[in-house]
Scaffold this motif. Sequence first.
Motif, PDB file in Angstrom:
ATOM      1  N   VAL A  11       9.389  17.078 -40.400  1.00 57.57           N
ATOM      2  CA  VAL A  11       8.604  15.928 -40.870  1.00 57.57           C
ATOM      3  C   VAL A  11       8.862  14.729 -39.967  1.00 57.57           C
ATOM      4  O   VAL A  11       7.929  14.035 -39.540  1.00 57.57           O
ATOM      5  CB  VAL A  11       8.921  15.592 -42.343  1.00 57.57           C
ATOM      6  CG1 VAL A  11       8.356  14.236 -42.742  1.00 57.57           C
ATOM      7  CG2 VAL A  11       8.384  16.675 -43.268  1.00 57.57           C
ATOM      8  N   ASN A  12      10.119  14.478 -39.632  1.00 59.92           N
ATOM      9  CA  ASN A  12      10.467  13.355 -38.749  1.00 59.92           C
ATOM     10  C   ASN A  12       9.868  13.533 -37.352  1.00 59.92           C
ATOM     11  O   ASN A  12       9.379  12.578 -36.750  1.00 59.92           O
ATOM     12  CB  ASN A  12      11.980  13.182 -38.668  1.00 59.92           C
ATOM     13  CG  ASN A  12      12.575  12.704 -39.972  1.00 59.92           C
ATOM     14  OD1 ASN A  12      11.899  12.118 -40.809  1.00 59.92           O
ATOM     15  ND2 ASN A  12      13.854  12.975 -40.168  1.00 59.92           N
ATOM     16  N   GLU A  15       6.133  12.893 -37.540  1.00 54.75           N
ATOM     17  CA  GLU A  15       5.882  11.454 -37.665  1.00 54.75           C
ATOM     18  C   GLU A  15       6.041  10.768 -36.309  1.00 54.75           C
ATOM     19  O   GLU A  15       5.223   9.926 -35.922  1.00 54.75           O
ATOM     20  CB  GLU A  15       6.823  10.826 -38.689  1.00 54.75           C
ATOM     21  CG  GLU A  15       6.603   9.339 -38.870  1.00 54.75           C
ATOM     22  CD  GLU A  15       7.578   8.702 -39.845  1.00 54.75           C
ATOM     23  OE1 GLU A  15       7.305   7.561 -40.254  1.00 54.75           O
ATOM     24  OE2 GLU A  15       8.600   9.314 -40.184  1.00 54.75           O
ATOM     25  N   LYS A  19       3.244   8.650 -34.162  1.00 53.79           N
ATOM     26  CA  LYS A  19       3.436   7.275 -33.682  1.00 53.79           C
ATOM     27  C   LYS A  19       3.246   7.179 -32.170  1.00 53.79           C
ATOM     28  O   LYS A  19       2.664   6.215 -31.665  1.00 53.79           O
ATOM     29  CB  LYS A  19       4.810   6.763 -34.093  1.00 53.79           C
ATOM     30  CG  LYS A  19       4.918   6.487 -35.581  1.00 53.79           C
ATOM     31  CD  LYS A  19       6.291   6.005 -35.981  1.00 53.79           C
ATOM     32  CE  LYS A  19       6.344   5.690 -37.465  1.00 53.79           C
ATOM     33  NZ  LYS A  19       7.672   5.261 -37.902  1.00 53.79           N
ATOM     34  N   GLU A  65      -1.761  12.744 -37.137  1.00 50.63           N
ATOM     35  CA  GLU A  65      -1.573  12.160 -38.469  1.00 50.63           C
ATOM     36  C   GLU A  65      -1.825  13.207 -39.553  1.00 50.63           C
ATOM     37  O   GLU A  65      -1.053  13.304 -40.523  1.00 50.63           O
ATOM     38  CB  GLU A  65      -2.500  10.969 -38.664  1.00 50.63           C
ATOM     39  CG  GLU A  65      -2.304  10.290 -40.017  1.00 50.63           C
ATOM     40  CD  GLU A  65      -3.199   9.088 -40.204  1.00 50.63           C
ATOM     41  OE1 GLU A  65      -2.780   8.159 -40.916  1.00 50.63           O
ATOM     42  OE2 GLU A  65      -4.321   9.075 -39.658  1.00 50.63           O
ATOM     43  N   TRP A  68       1.170  15.607 -39.708  1.00 56.61           N
ATOM     44  CA  TRP A  68       2.330  14.953 -40.320  1.00 56.61           C
ATOM     45  C   TRP A  68       2.148  14.803 -41.829  1.00 56.61           C
ATOM     46  O   TRP A  68       3.030  15.153 -42.606  1.00 56.61           O
ATOM     47  CB  TRP A  68       2.567  13.600 -39.649  1.00 56.61           C
ATOM     48  CG  TRP A  68       3.524  12.703 -40.351  1.00 56.61           C
ATOM     49  CD1 TRP A  68       4.798  13.029 -40.761  1.00 56.61           C
ATOM     50  CD2 TRP A  68       3.319  11.352 -40.750  1.00 56.61           C
ATOM     51  NE1 TRP A  68       5.381  11.957 -41.378  1.00 56.61           N
ATOM     52  CE2 TRP A  68       4.495  10.910 -41.379  1.00 56.61           C
ATOM     53  CE3 TRP A  68       2.267  10.469 -40.611  1.00 56.61           C
ATOM     54  CZ2 TRP A  68       4.630   9.626 -41.883  1.00 56.61           C
ATOM     55  CZ3 TRP A  68       2.407   9.194 -41.112  1.00 56.61           C
ATOM     56  CH2 TRP A  68       3.570   8.783 -41.742  1.00 56.61           C
ATOM     57  N   LEU A  69       0.990  14.285 -42.236  1.00 55.70           N
ATOM     58  CA  LEU A  69       0.762  14.062 -43.668  1.00 55.70           C
ATOM     59  C   LEU A  69       0.705  15.375 -44.439  1.00 55.70           C
ATOM     60  O   LEU A  69       1.279  15.484 -45.529  1.00 55.70           O
ATOM     61  CB  LEU A  69      -0.516  13.255 -43.883  1.00 55.70           C
ATOM     62  CG  LEU A  69      -0.452  11.807 -43.404  1.00 55.70           C
ATOM     63  CD1 LEU A  69      -1.807  11.130 -43.570  1.00 55.70           C
ATOM     64  CD2 LEU A  69       0.631  11.027 -44.131  1.00 55.70           C
ATOM     65  N   SER A  72       4.320  16.781 -44.599  1.00 55.73           N
ATOM     66  CA  SER A  72       5.231  16.012 -45.455  1.00 55.73           C
ATOM     67  C   SER A  72       4.839  16.101 -46.923  1.00 55.73           C
ATOM     68  O   SER A  72       5.688  15.965 -47.797  1.00 55.73           O
ATOM     69  CB  SER A  72       5.301  14.552 -45.005  1.00 55.73           C
ATOM     70  OG  SER A  72       4.036  13.947 -45.084  1.00 55.73           O
TER      71      SER A  72
END
Length: 162
Positions: A11-12, A15, A19, A65, A68-69, A72
Amino acid sequence: MNRQNVINLLVNALEARFKTARSAALQAREAAVNEESVAETKYDTFGLESSYLAHGQSQRVIECENDWLQFSRQVPVKFAVIDKVCLWSLVRLVPVDSKLASRFFFISNIAGGLALEYQNLPLVLVSPATPVGKILIGQEEGECVSITISGKLTEFEIDAIQ
């Protein structure tokens, strides 16, 4: 080997990838709308090329995105005992007779191909549709599988499934 720690690590990483993509898209957009990007002649295509790059980068941001979403927000199945490799499995492979290091694979239908390190060993996110995913799905602990790594077919034993 802790599956929840791996999920948090993934997850990290997803993310951070989002970014980075967002930052690259902002830079590409700034270059595309900059006054220096205005064409001075009919052969000057810098502005057009910059706008194509900005568009591509914005598409990449959306993909990152979403990965990631989705990852997570995904609630991983809690296994009491895992008999076979399935979606959301963390698998540790140990080479049978090679000097290669052990490696980890996490089976996910999201963000396949992401490569990280876990416990100083390679960790790769694979989808069930990839060649490695197809090989691992349905296998049991203790079974041997052959996987091509760096162009060389290597035999591994499935050491652990979580």
